[in-house]
Motif scaffolding. Structure first.
Motif, short mmCIF file in Angstrom:
data_model
loop_
_atom_site.label_atom_id
_atom_site.label_comp_id
_atom_site.label_asym_id
_atom_site.label_seq_id
_atom_site.Cartn_x
_atom_site.Cartn_y
_atom_site.Cartn_z
N GLN A 136 10.07 1.43 1.36
CA GLN A 136 11.54 1.57 1.50
C GLN A 136 11.82 0.95 3.14
O GLN A 136 11.00 1.30 3.76
CB GLN A 136 12.04 3.02 1.32
CG GLN A 136 12.11 3.59 -0.13
CD GLN A 136 12.65 5.10 -0.13
OE1 GLN A 136 12.71 5.56 0.53
NE2 GLN A 136 12.88 5.05 -1.39
N VAL A 173 15.48 -7.16 -1.96
CA VAL A 173 15.85 -6.56 -3.15
C VAL A 173 17.12 -7.45 -3.85
O VAL A 173 17.90 -7.89 -3.26
CB VAL A 173 16.69 -5.02 -2.76
CG1 VAL A 173 16.89 -4.41 -3.93
CG2 VAL A 173 15.60 -4.25 -2.22
N GLY A 195 7.19 -8.57 -4.77
CA GLY A 195 6.13 -8.10 -4.54
C GLY A 195 5.11 -9.11 -3.78
O GLY A 195 3.88 -8.66 -3.50
N LEU A 219 11.91 -5.78 1.90
CA LEU A 219 11.74 -6.17 0.57
C LEU A 219 13.21 -7.11 0.45
O LEU A 219 14.26 -6.71 0.76
CB LEU A 219 11.96 -5.00 -0.44
CG LEU A 219 10.71 -4.05 -0.38
CD1 LEU A 219 10.82 -2.91 -1.31
CD2 LEU A 219 9.50 -4.93 -0.58
N ARG A 251 3.11 -4.18 -1.42
CA ARG A 251 3.19 -3.01 -2.47
C ARG A 251 4.78 -2.68 -1.82
O ARG A 251 5.13 -2.72 -0.82
CB ARG A 251 2.46 -1.78 -2.31
CG ARG A 251 1.04 -2.10 -2.79
CD ARG A 251 0.27 -0.79 -2.66
NE ARG A 251 -1.29 -0.86 -2.83
CZ ARG A 251 -1.84 -1.24 -4.07
NH1 ARG A 251 -1.09 -1.05 -5.11
NH2 ARG A 251 -3.06 -1.28 -4.29
N PRO A 252 5.32 -2.12 -2.89
CA PRO A 252 6.73 -1.73 -2.67
C PRO A 252 6.57 -0.50 -1.58
O PRO A 252 6.04 0.17 -1.40
CB PRO A 252 7.11 -1.05 -3.73
CG PRO A 252 6.35 -1.56 -4.80
CD PRO A 252 5.11 -1.68 -4.18
#
Length: 142
Positions: free
Chosen positions: A105, A12, A62, A10, A102-103
């Motif tokens: 970590q 961020v 996303g 991701l 999808r998100p």
């Protein structure tokens, strides 16, 4: 067996591909050699496969929109004394076909067969919002 593996991460805080470009242009995002790097807590266990041609695929709002080839993995010691992994990246951002994600970590491995295709250099569309790019990809328009 695959000859290489990719990772997906991701991006961020980035709202667009331009945000990623701007972030990587900043001195804090570059290593001592001037190359962009992303520091992460975990070191990839599949280092050899990653360094055999793998890329880091960035998820922006996303959607996977871009990748960068992974050049090497450097140890990076923080001010807290903890050694982390510096993923050193090719400065070239290669746009890919938008692929919703999808998100999650951290980062995940991404098999070459599951990675989105690179877009041709003349594809345009840099200015499409990620949500629109994802919607178009889902219906097969992009």
């Amino acid at each position: 067996m695959e000859s290489y593996i990719n990772i997906v991460k991701l991006c961020v805080g980035a709202e667009s591909l331009e945000d990623l470009r701007d972030w990587q242009a900043a001195p804090r995002a570059r290593g001592p050699d001037g190359l962009p790097r992303h520091v992460t807590r975990m070191h990839p266990r599949r280092e050899e496969a990653l360094l055999s041609g793998g890329s880091l695929y960035w998820v922006i709002r996303g959607v996977i929109l871009v990748r960068q080839r992974v050049l090497r993995l450097d140890p990076v010691q923080g001010q807290d004394g903890i050694v982390r992994c510096g993923i050193v990246l090719d400065p070239d951002l290669v746009r890919t076909r938008p692929q919703p994600r999808r998100p999650f970590q951290g980062w995940r491995y991404l098999a070459p067969a599951d990675a989105p295709e690179d877009l041709p250099d003349d594809a345009g569309g840099d200015d499409l919002p990620p949500a629109l790019a994802a919607a178009l990809a889902e219906i097969g328009v992009r």
